[in-house]
Design an enzyme around this catalytic site. Structure first.
Site, PDB file in Angstrom:
ATOM      1  N   SER A 280       1.542  -1.547  -0.203  1.00  0.00           N
ATOM      2  CA  SER A 280       0.209   0.006  -0.229  1.00  0.00           C
ATOM      3  C   SER A 280       1.048   0.942  -0.091  1.00  0.00           C
ATOM      4  O   SER A 280       2.202   0.857   0.742  1.00  0.00           O
ATOM      5  CB  SER A 280      -0.641  -0.054   1.733  1.00  0.00           C
ATOM      6  OG  SER A 280      -0.058   0.273   2.640  1.00  0.00           O
ATOM      7  N   ASP A 281       0.455   2.116  -0.632  1.00  0.00           N
ATOM      8  CA  ASP A 281       0.746   3.975  -0.358  1.00  0.00           C
ATOM      9  C   ASP A 281       1.153   4.362   1.084  1.00  0.00           C
ATOM     10  O   ASP A 281       0.482   3.148   1.545  1.00  0.00           O
ATOM     11  CB  ASP A 281       0.804   4.672  -1.067  1.00  0.00           C
ATOM     12  CG  ASP A 281       1.585   6.305  -1.485  1.00  0.00           C
ATOM     13  OD1 ASP A 281       2.121   6.293  -0.610  1.00  0.00           O
ATOM     14  OD2 ASP A 281       0.758   6.733  -2.544  1.00  0.00           O
ATOM     15  N   TRP A 282       1.271   4.886   1.605  1.00  0.00           N
ATOM     16  CA  TRP A 282       1.322   4.779   3.020  1.00  0.00           C
ATOM     17  C   TRP A 282       0.045   5.744   2.856  1.00  0.00           C
ATOM     18  O   TRP A 282      -0.238   6.955   3.334  1.00  0.00           O
ATOM     19  CB  TRP A 282       2.403   5.959   2.953  1.00  0.00           C
ATOM     20  CG  TRP A 282       3.783   5.297   3.930  1.00  0.00           C
ATOM     21  CD1 TRP A 282       4.515   5.703   4.870  1.00  0.00           C
ATOM     22  CD2 TRP A 282       4.665   4.411   3.173  1.00  0.00           C
ATOM     23  NE1 TRP A 282       5.702   4.754   4.701  1.00  0.00           N
ATOM     24  CE2 TRP A 282       5.674   3.952   3.840  1.00  0.00           C
ATOM     25  CE3 TRP A 282       4.126   3.846   1.668  1.00  0.00           C
ATOM     26  CZ2 TRP A 282       6.504   3.414   3.258  1.00  0.00           C
ATOM     27  CZ3 TRP A 282       5.874   2.775   1.129  1.00  0.00           C
ATOM     28  CH2 TRP A 282       6.248   2.530   2.273  1.00  0.00           C
ATOM     29  N   ALA A 284      -2.982   4.374   2.484  1.00  0.00           N
ATOM     30  CA  ALA A 284      -3.449   3.843   1.755  1.00  0.00           C
ATOM     31  C   ALA A 284      -4.844   3.694   1.568  1.00  0.00           C
ATOM     32  O   ALA A 284      -5.679   3.165   0.895  1.00  0.00           O
ATOM     33  CB  ALA A 284      -2.788   3.804   0.083  1.00  0.00           C
TER      34      ALA A 284
END
Ligand SMILES: *[C@@H]1O[C@H](CO)[C@@H](O)[C@H](O)[C@H]1NC(C)=O
Ligand SMILES: *[C@@H]1O[C@H](CO)[C@@H](O)[C@H](O)[C@H]1NC(C)=O
Ligand SMILES: *[C@@H]1O[C@H](CO)[C@@H](O)[C@H](O)[C@H]1NC(C)=O
Ligand SMILES: *[C@@H]1O[C@H](CO)[C@@H](O)[C@H](O)[C@H]1NC(C)=O
Ligand SMILES: *[C@@H]1O[C@H](CO)[C@@H](O)[C@H](O)[C@H]1NC(C)=O
Ligand SMILES: *[C@@H]1O[C@H](CO)[C@@H](O)[C@H](O)[C@H]1NC(C)=O
Ligand SMILES: *[C@@H]1O[C@H](CO)[C@@H](O)[C@H](O)[C@H]1NC(C)=O
Length: 860
Positions: A280-282, A284
């Site tokens: 995941s993006d941070w 997200a």
């Protein structure tokens, strides 16, 4: 609801779509990794990963999937470790142009600058230098390269992190970068998957000048556009064997990217055959079990919903979900196997775990600090200040990319170069804030979102600390001094007496101007990540016009993260030359000086279109609407030059444009060999059967709680439950996958899709010659025009190759282009596959997307 591509421009922006809401279908058959038969290296990595994971306990598997939390360890993201198998906590670090948050590293030119070089070898060279610096600092997983944003929105805040507004260019550049990162033994992360084209509204809780919103921006993208434009570079990088894909903040069709099962399970893992892991993006990630079912494999940095609570969706919750049967054991096994397979695939197992790990801290510049800053635990020497950048590779990559990323837009009467051109000035003035240093230093806070001096990079997580930064003023002044040229300067506003009194008394004025942009968490002058307009900053248009009134020789140098409006002065006869420099990193100024003085012959090409009218660009969505902002990608596949070409819009400077001090010719363009690909793809190779790992699920609760006497770091995310009461009744049997696909879809079956897509269909060649006065390079470009007027609406031309020879005066070289089946294909929504339409294909070669003097045809 049917998605309609509206091609008329007026209709494009004015039509209120009658679409109630775009939705994503659910696709919960999460493909098990390791089933491809086409790649030995992945197969071997999977054999090893499966054999290790089959011996692991559930908490050990969970440890691989979940980050320890923001600032819980030394890197921007860190997984749990598995001490029993000598698997260290993995260090994930930004980013795409250097090692973020540390010292003694290089600030390389941005991705867009590398893209503008149109030089494959140089892009790879940059990738290698970048990789070795990450490695020297103990990073395991590099959070780059970026190909999303692709560059749909000219004003998009992070477009400069990627390589340019064309999927082919992005694909070639990201593939070369990925190859070098992984050759160095680190995992590359291709990001952001997908549709993260603007910063406005990417995250609930961030401020963008308006709001609030209750759901991140939805990028509503039709299936064909997804394949032919946005997913295209990801397919290249998957084909290269990338270990990790980062899902983005936005929603796609109103489902968050990191829990969009159609996107991850169907498109990425099933169709593109992606073998690594999805992180995941941070922050997200928005759900636990649902994200796991959708195909997410790793939660970063914890993943806890930064703006909501310091908790995690996974960690101990993932353990419990598997114990109580909410999530099939097979899915956790697949997550862990995918992560370890990527680890073995690149050779991370060869690192010495005793001395492994980062030897820097992202959270302090001091030598001493906490190993676990969030929990204030482990006071030690955290920064070893390892010198990663002081080597020839880094130095030459940094300067060379900055230089080749400079595009010469105009050079009336060959006034440039300053030495050896027609002007040969003896006295010059340097004007513009963009020439000199920022009064707040090279590394202003927050995260470089400032712009009162020369531009080296944009802002946000894609930026790094400058160890040195050479401004254009410094380098130009130095170069001038060496040859006895007189220099004066003024970096302040245009209406000062000083400026006006100096303007007319030099042989030439060199005026520096910029625009800047960055990540949405920071803003500058009301630019909330995305730029709010395409104009130059600091009143530069006025400065330029005032100078042009008083002196007939003015040279403009623009440093910009993206397309810029030049209309107020570009045709002015006293504006003799214009350079457009993409963010050049630490040596940006030297690169500009070398080009101005003729030590380097400019060879950059625009990696995007510069319009005459800002309205020709696809606008950023800046209205939060009902709290769920929607970006309808109604232009479909017509992004950047495809849109201008299709709609007959005349750009100021087209994609691929860029002059040289020399001049080049092309001749003898021909199709050397090839056979017509079949209309439909051949059947893909079969998949290996699914076999479950051994079931390892003891029923005693203490197998899932903290080991007795374990010294837990406060606020650290662990895979264990706090007490046996939380564990509940463990059913000893494991849930195996029962509905896995039996064969690959026609478009799949190999890395990046059906292997036939990457086969060469035609080989073309052309002879290039340098018939001008200077040695230099030129990036010759190949475009393909698909059969017109048939079943598929197709762009007039699409980039499908580029070659950049270095030629001495009078020298010629034969260039070869290999066109793959995919380069001739369209995505057929009905059959869900790539089709090579029948009809006449034209291959066009030349020096920009609108300067294509030679062509060859073939009827398929
Ligand atoms: C988004 O919606 C469009 C229109 O229905 C569809 O073509 C496309 O496949 C959808 N994509 C995803 C990822 O849901
Ligand atoms: C999970 O990782 C943490 C941090 O590296 C470590 O302390 C712990 O022992 C690991 N747990 C297991 C089950 O390996
Ligand atoms: C820094 O980290 C790298 C990679 O783990 C390692 O090879 C090197 O020895 C470390 N240097 C120091 C001084 O700790
Ligand atoms: C790993 O590093 C440690 C500490 O630097 C060293 O003592 C050991 O010999 C190394 N092991 C290998 C296999 O190189
Ligand atoms: C464009 O944005 C820049 C930078 O924020 C600002 O200085 C300038 O005034 C803006 N121009 C217009 C016409 O709004
Ligand atoms: C582009 O290429 C053609 C053919 O080689 C050449 O004649 C022309 O001068 C080139 N144009 C520019 C702007 O370099
Ligand atoms: C799942 O597969 C494993 C390994 O083949 C097997 O031992 C186990 O019995 C299977 N579980 C169920 C419920 O069928």
């Amino acid at each position: 609801m049917k998605f309609q591509i509206i091609t008329s421009l007026t209709a494009l922006y004015l039509t209120v779509l009658t679409v109630a809401q775009f939705t994503s279908p659910q696709y919960l058959k999460s493909p098990i990794g390791g089933r491809l038969t086409t790649d030995d290296k992945w197969s071997k990595a999977y054999d090893r990963a499966r054999s290790v994971v089959s011996q692991m306990t559930i908490p050990e598997k969970v440890n691989l999937t979940t980050g320890s939390g923001w600032e819980a360890d030394l890197c921007v993201g860190n997984t749990g470790s598995v001490p029993r198998f000598n698997i260290p906590s993995l260090c994930m670090q930004d980013g795409p142009l250097g090692v973020r948050f540390t010292d003694f590293i290089s600030a390389f030119p941005a991705g867009i600058t590398a893209g503008a070089s149109f030089n494959k070898e140089l892009i790879a060279f940059r990738g290698k230098a970048l990789a070795l610096e990450h490695k020297a600092k103990g990073v395991h997983v590099v959070l780059g390269p970026a190909v999303g944003p692709l560059g749909r929105n000219a004003l998009g805040g992070r477009t400069w992190e990627g390589f340019g507004a064309d999927p082919y260019l992005q694909g070639v550049a990201a593939r070369a970068t990925t190859r070098e990162i992984q050759k160095a033994g680190l995992v590359a992360t291709i990001k952001h998957f997908i549709g993260n084209e603007q910063e406005h509204f990417r995250q609930v809780g961030e401020y963008y000048g308006s709001g609030p919103i209750s759901q991140s921006l939805s990028s509503n993208i039709d299936d064909r556009t997804m394949h032919e434009i946005y997913m295209w570079p990801f397919a290249d990088v998957v084909n290269e064997g990338v270990g990790s894909v980062m899902c983005s903040y936005n929603t796609i069709n109103n489902t968050y990217a990191c829990e969009n099962s159609y996107l991850i399970n169907k498109l990425l893992k099933e169709e593109l055959g992606f073998q690594g892991f999805v992180m995941s993006d941070w922050w997200a990630m928005k759900t636990g079990i649902f994200s796991a079912q959708a195909g997410l494999d790793m939660a970063m940095p914890g993943d806890s919903g930064y703006f909501t609570s310091p908790d995690t969706f996974w960690g101990n919750r993932l353990t419990r979900a598997v114990l109580d049967g909410s999530l099939g054991d097979w899915r956790l096994d697949d997550m862990a196997v995918r992560i370890l397979a990527a680890y073995y695939y690149v050779g991370l197992d060869s690192i010495n775990t005793t001395q492994s790990g980062p030897n820097f801290s992202s959270w302090t510049k001091d030598t001493w600090g906490f190993e676990h800053p969030l929990g204030n635990v482990g006071w030690r020497e955290v920064n070893k200040h390892v010198v990663a950048s002081n080597n020839d590779l880094s130095k030459s990559a940094a300067l060379q990319v900055a230089t080749e990323g400079i595009v010469l837009l105009k050079n009336s009467g060959n006034v440039l170069p300053l030495v050896g051109g027609s002007l040969n000035p003896r006295k010059i003035n340097i004007f513009g804030k963009a020439a000199g240093p920022d009064p707040r230093g090279a590394n202003c806070k927050p995260d470089f979102a400032c712009s009162d001096g020369a531009l080296g990079q944009g802002w946000g997580s894609g930026a790094v600390d400058f160890q040195h930064f050479v401004t254009p003023f410094e380098a130009v002044n130095d170069a001038a001094r060496k040859i006895g040229m007189t220099v004066d300067y003024d970096f302040t506003a245009f209406n000062l007496d000083g400026f006006l009194s100096k303007v007319s008394i030099a042989d030439a004025n060199i005026i520096f101007a910029l625009t800047n942009a960055g990540e949405g968490f920071a803003s500058f002058d009301s630019n909330y990540g995305d730029r709010r307009n395409a104009s130059l900053w600091h009143n530069a248009d006025e400065v330029i016009l005032r100078a042009a009134e008083k002196n007939k020789n003015n040279i403009v140098v623009i440093s910009s993260v993206g397309p810029t409006n030049l209309e107020r002065w570009i045709d002015h006869p006293n504006i003799k030359a214009v350079l457009f420099a993409l963010p050049g990193g630490q040596d940006a100024g030297i690169a500009v000086a070398n080009v101005l003085f003729g030590l380097s012959n400019p060879s950059g090409k625009l990696p995007f279109t510069i319009a005459r009218d800002d309205k020709d660009y696809i606008p950023i969505v800046t209205s939060p609407g009902n709290g769920k902002p929607q970006a309808d990608f109604t232009e479909g596949i017509y992004v950047d030059y495809r849109l201008f070409d299709k709609n007959g819009l005349t750009p100021r400077y087209e994609f691929g444009y860029g002059l040289s001090y020399s001049s080049f010719g092309l001749s003898d363009f021909k199709i050397e060999s090839g056979t017509a690909p079949s209309e439909q793809l051949p059947q893909p190779p079969s998949l290996k059967p699914v076999s479950a790992l051994a079931c390892n699920k003891p029923t005693n609760a203490d197998a899932y709680t903290f080991p007795p006497g374990f010294a837990a770091v406060p606020r650290y995310i662990y895979p264990w439950l706090s007490n046996s009461g939380d564990v509940g009744n463990v059913k000893g049997s494991c849930i195996n996958v029962t509905d896995a696909i039996s064969s690959a879809p026609l478009a799949g079956g190999g890395l990046g899709g059906n292997p036939a897509l990457f086969e060469t269909a035609y080989t073309l060649s052309v002879t290039a010659v340098n018939n001008g006065p200077f040695p230099g390079s030129q990036a010759f470009q190949l475009y393909v025009e698909y059969p017109q007027g048939g079943k598929y609406d197709v762009p007039p031309r699409q980039l499908r190759g580029f070659e950049k020879p270095y030629l001495n005066v009078g020298q010629s070289a034969k260039l070869t282009f290999k066109v793959q089946r995919r380069d001739l294909s369209v995505w057929d929504v009905e059959s869900q596959s790539w089709v090579v339409p029948r009809g006449k294909y034209r291959f066009l070669v030349g020096n920009s997307s609108r300067d294509l003097p030679l062509s060859a045809e073939i009827t398929i």
